[in-house]
Design an enzyme around this catalytic site. Structure first.
Site, mmCIF file in Angstrom:
data_model
loop_
_atom_site.group_PDB
_atom_site.id
_atom_site.type_symbol
_atom_site.label_atom_id
_atom_site.label_comp_id
_atom_site.label_asym_id
_atom_site.label_seq_id
_atom_site.Cartn_x
_atom_site.Cartn_y
_atom_site.Cartn_z
ATOM 1 N N ASP A 140 1.012 -1.340 0.082
ATOM 2 C CA ASP A 140 0.134 0.008 -0.155
ATOM 3 C C ASP A 140 0.877 1.222 0.141
ATOM 4 O O ASP A 140 0.161 2.555 0.330
ATOM 5 C CB ASP A 140 -0.706 0.002 1.236
ATOM 6 N N CYS A 194 -19.540 -12.551 -9.260
ATOM 7 C CA CYS A 194 -20.544 -11.761 -8.684
ATOM 8 C C CYS A 194 -21.956 -12.138 -9.118
ATOM 9 O O CYS A 194 -22.804 -12.190 -8.547
ATOM 10 C CB CYS A 194 -20.405 -10.291 -8.964
ATOM 11 N N CYS A 197 -25.872 -10.613 -8.599
ATOM 12 C CA CYS A 197 -25.646 -9.984 -7.287
ATOM 13 C C CYS A 197 -25.488 -8.189 -7.483
ATOM 14 O O CYS A 197 -24.517 -7.903 -8.177
ATOM 15 C CB CYS A 197 -24.720 -10.401 -6.287
ATOM 16 N N CYS A 200 -24.113 -4.994 -2.789
ATOM 17 C CA CYS A 200 -23.231 -4.091 -2.110
ATOM 18 C C CYS A 200 -23.680 -2.710 -2.907
ATOM 19 O O CYS A 200 -23.720 -1.562 -2.037
ATOM 20 C CB CYS A 200 -21.551 -4.026 -2.639
ATOM 21 N N CYS A 204 -24.948 0.564 -0.293
ATOM 22 C CA CYS A 204 -24.030 1.539 -0.082
ATOM 23 C C CYS A 204 -24.896 2.868 0.521
ATOM 24 O O CYS A 204 -25.577 3.325 -0.221
ATOM 25 C CB CYS A 204 -23.331 2.038 -1.431
ATOM 26 N N CYS A 247 -15.850 2.500 6.218
ATOM 27 C CA CYS A 247 -17.176 1.963 6.089
ATOM 28 C C CYS A 247 -16.941 0.538 5.740
ATOM 29 O O CYS A 247 -16.297 0.637 4.885
ATOM 30 C CB CYS A 247 -17.870 2.783 5.217
ATOM 31 N N CYS A 254 -21.850 -8.617 1.402
ATOM 32 C CA CYS A 254 -21.499 -9.512 0.341
ATOM 33 C C CYS A 254 -21.535 -10.846 0.751
ATOM 34 O O CYS A 254 -21.169 -11.293 1.820
ATOM 35 C CB CYS A 254 -19.960 -8.960 -0.053
HETATM 36 S S1 SF4 Z 1 -22.056 -7.888 -2.806
HETATM 37 FE FE1 SF4 Z 1 -20.176 -9.038 -3.420
HETATM 38 S S2 SF4 Z 1 -20.956 -10.859 -4.688
HETATM 39 FE FE2 SF4 Z 1 -22.630 -9.214 -4.627
HETATM 40 S S3 SF4 Z 1 -21.973 -7.861 -6.408
HETATM 41 FE FE3 SF4 Z 1 -21.268 -7.185 -4.429
HETATM 42 S S4 SF4 Z 1 -19.021 -7.824 -4.553
HETATM 43 FE FE4 SF4 Z 1 -20.150 -9.001 -6.014
HETATM 44 S S1 SF4 Z 2 -17.091 1.752 1.723
HETATM 45 FE FE1 SF4 Z 2 -19.211 2.302 2.319
HETATM 46 S S2 SF4 Z 2 -19.541 4.399 1.210
HETATM 47 FE FE2 SF4 Z 2 -17.914 3.229 0.330
HETATM 48 S S3 SF4 Z 2 -18.585 2.097 -1.311
HETATM 49 FE FE3 SF4 Z 2 -18.525 0.736 0.476
HETATM 50 S S4 SF4 Z 2 -20.624 0.921 1.374
HETATM 51 FE FE4 SF4 Z 2 -20.309 2.614 -0.110
#
Ligand code: SF4
Ligand code: SF4
Length: 359
Positions: A140, A194, A197, A200, A204, A247, A254
Site C-alpha cells: 500500500d 458476482c 448480485c 453492495c 451503499c 465504512c 457481500c
Molecule cells: S455484494 Fe459481493 S458478490 Fe454481490 S455484487 Fe457486490 S462484490 Fe459481488
Molecule cells: S465503503 Fe461504504 S460508502 Fe464506500 S462504497 Fe462501500 S458501502 Fe459505499
C-alpha cells in the site's frame, strides 16, 4: 543463474513458504495491466479520486511495474486475512446510533508494518532458493495496482464494490506484493463470481458505487472519513450515520463473506475496545489520549482534528441526550471555525430530531 526448468518448482516452493509464514494465499502474475490501466485513467478522468492526488501523480508507474522498478517481469502477491476475532457484531454497532463504528481493518494494529516485515522475510527466503535477484516489497506504500495484480495472480476477482474477493475467503484481507525480475510461471487470472448480485451497490449508504466497479470516492464514507481533509459535505453527513473511521457496509452485505475466517494474527486483534465504544466516550478523548490510544494504529494517520470532525458528525446523527448536547456545546466554545461548523450542524440535527420526537 536460474535454470528455467527449475522455475515451476521454485514457484511452488515460494507459495509453500508464503503459507508457512502465515499468508493465507500467494500467487504470481506477469506485469501486463493494459485493461486495468485504461480503467484507472478513465476513473481519474472522471475525478472519482477526489483529493487523492497521489493516484494520478505517478503517471504510468502505477500500471506498468517495469516503469516503477526496471526489469520487473513478475509480481508475487500475497493475501493476509484480518477480520478480528471476538469483535462485536458489526451491524449491531452500526444500528446503535450512540455507538462508534470503526472499519474492521482498523480495530487492531496498523497492517503496513506487519505485512511489510513478513514480505521482506519472504523475499529473503526466495533469495535462498534462487540466489541474488532484484526485488521490491510493497504494502500500500507505492503506486501499485494491487487488486488488478492480485486478480491476475489468481487470488480473487474484483467485485462490483471494487474490492478483491475470493470464493474461499470473502474480502476481509490485506494484499502485499513483491516485484521480482525472475520469470516465474504466472498463475491463471481469477474468474468472476458476482453474477447478478448487486447487494453492495444497493447497500451503499451514499450511493458511492455509481455503477458496477465504479466507486466515486468523493461519495464514499471511507474516503470522506479518512482521506478527505476538508469539511464533510453536508449532503453526506446524515448518511454517514455513526461510521467514524471507514465504512464496511458493501463488504458486510457481500454473500461471499460468509466464507471468511477470523484472523489468527494477534496484531489484528481489537485494541482499546474500539469495537464496542460509545461516540461520547471517544469524543471525550483529549489529543494526548487520542495519540496514546492510536499508537501503532492506522487511525492515527487522520490526526486528532479529523477524528473529532467525524465523531461530531456521528453525534449529530445519534439520539439526543443532555450529555451529548453539553459535550458538543462545551467543545463549541473552544473550537476553530472548521470544527465549529460541524458542531453547529450536529446541534441543529439533534434539536430537530428532539423536536420531531417530542412535539
Ligand atoms: S455484494 Fe459481493 S458478490 Fe454481490 S455484487 Fe457486490 S462484490 Fe459481488
Ligand atoms: S465503503 Fe461504504 S460508502 Fe464506500 S462504497 Fe462501500 S458501502 Fe459505499
Amino acid at each position: 543463474m536460474i535454470n528455467d526448468h527449475n522455475l515451476p518448482s521454485i514457484a511452488l516452493s515460494i507459495k509453500k513458504i508464503a503459507k508457512e509464514m502465515g499468508f493465507q494465499d500467494c500467487g504470481i502474475s506477469d506485469t501486463e495491466l493494459t485493461d486495468a490501466e485504461n480503467f484507472l485513467f478513465q476513473w481519474l478522468k472522471n475525478k472519482f479520486h477526489g483529493e487523492m492526488d497521489y493516484m494520478q501523480k505517478h503517471g504510468s508507474k502505477r500500471s506498468r511495474p517495469n516503469d516503477l522498478i526496471p526489469d520487473t517481469c513478475r509480481v508475487i502477491s500475497v493475501r493476509m486475512d484480518y477480520f478480528p476475532p471476538h469483535a462485536k457484531e458489526a451491524w449491531s454497532v452500526i444500528n446503535d446510533n450512540t455507538a462508534a463504528f470503526i472499519s474492521r481493518y482498523a480495530l487492531g494494529r496498523d497492517y503496513h508494518k506487519v505485512l511489510r516485515n513478513r514480505l521482506q522475510k519472504l523475499a529473503k527466503k526466495i533469495e535462498e532458493l534462487v540466489g541474488p535477484y532484484q526485488y521490491r516489497v510493497f504494502v500500500d506504500s507505492a503506486p501499485v495496482m494491487e487488486k488488478a495484480i492480485a486478480e491476475k495472480a489468481g487470488l480473487g476477482w474484483i467485485g462490483k464494490h471494487s474490492n478483491l474477493l475470493s470464493r474461499d475467503a470473502g474480502s476481509w484481507f490485506f494484499l502485499g506484493e513483491i516485484y521480482v525480475d525472475i520469470p516465474l510461471p504466472s498463475d491463471e487470472t481469477s474468474s468472476f463470481h458476482c453474477g447478478d448480485c448487486t447487494s453492495c451497490i444497493d447497500a451503499c449508504p451514499t450511493n458511492a458505487i455509481i455503477a458496477p466497479f465504479q466507486v466515486d470516492a468523493r461519495r464514499c464514507i471511507s474516503y470522506l472519513t479518512i482521506e478527505h481533509k476538508g469539511p464533510i459535505p453536508v449532503e453526506f453527513r446524515q448518511a454517514m450515520g455513526n461510521r467514524i473511521y471507514g465504512c464496511d457496509d458493501c463488504q458486510l452485505v457481500c454473500p461471499w463473506n460468509r466464507f471468511s475466517e477470523d484472523t489468527a494474527e494477534t496484531d489484528f486483534s481489537v485494541r482499546h475496545q474500539l469495537d464496542d465504544v460509545t461516540l461520547l466516550e471517544l469524543f471525550n478523548w483529549d489529543e494526548t489520549t487520542f495519540l496514546a490510544n492510536t499508537e501503532g494504529s492506522a487511525i492515527r494517520r487522520i490526526g486528532y482534528e479529523r477524528w473529532q470532525r467525524n465523531i461530531i458528525v456521528a453525534l449529530g446523527n445519534s439520539t439526543s441526550s443532555a450529555e451529548i448536547i453539553a459535550a458538543l456545546t462545551l467543545k463549541l466554545s473552544n473550537s476553530n471555525d472548521y470544527l465549529a461548523e460541524h458542531i453547529e450542524w450536529s446541534l441543529a440535527q439533534l434539536k430537530n430530531s428532539a423536536t420531531f420526537q417530542h412535539p
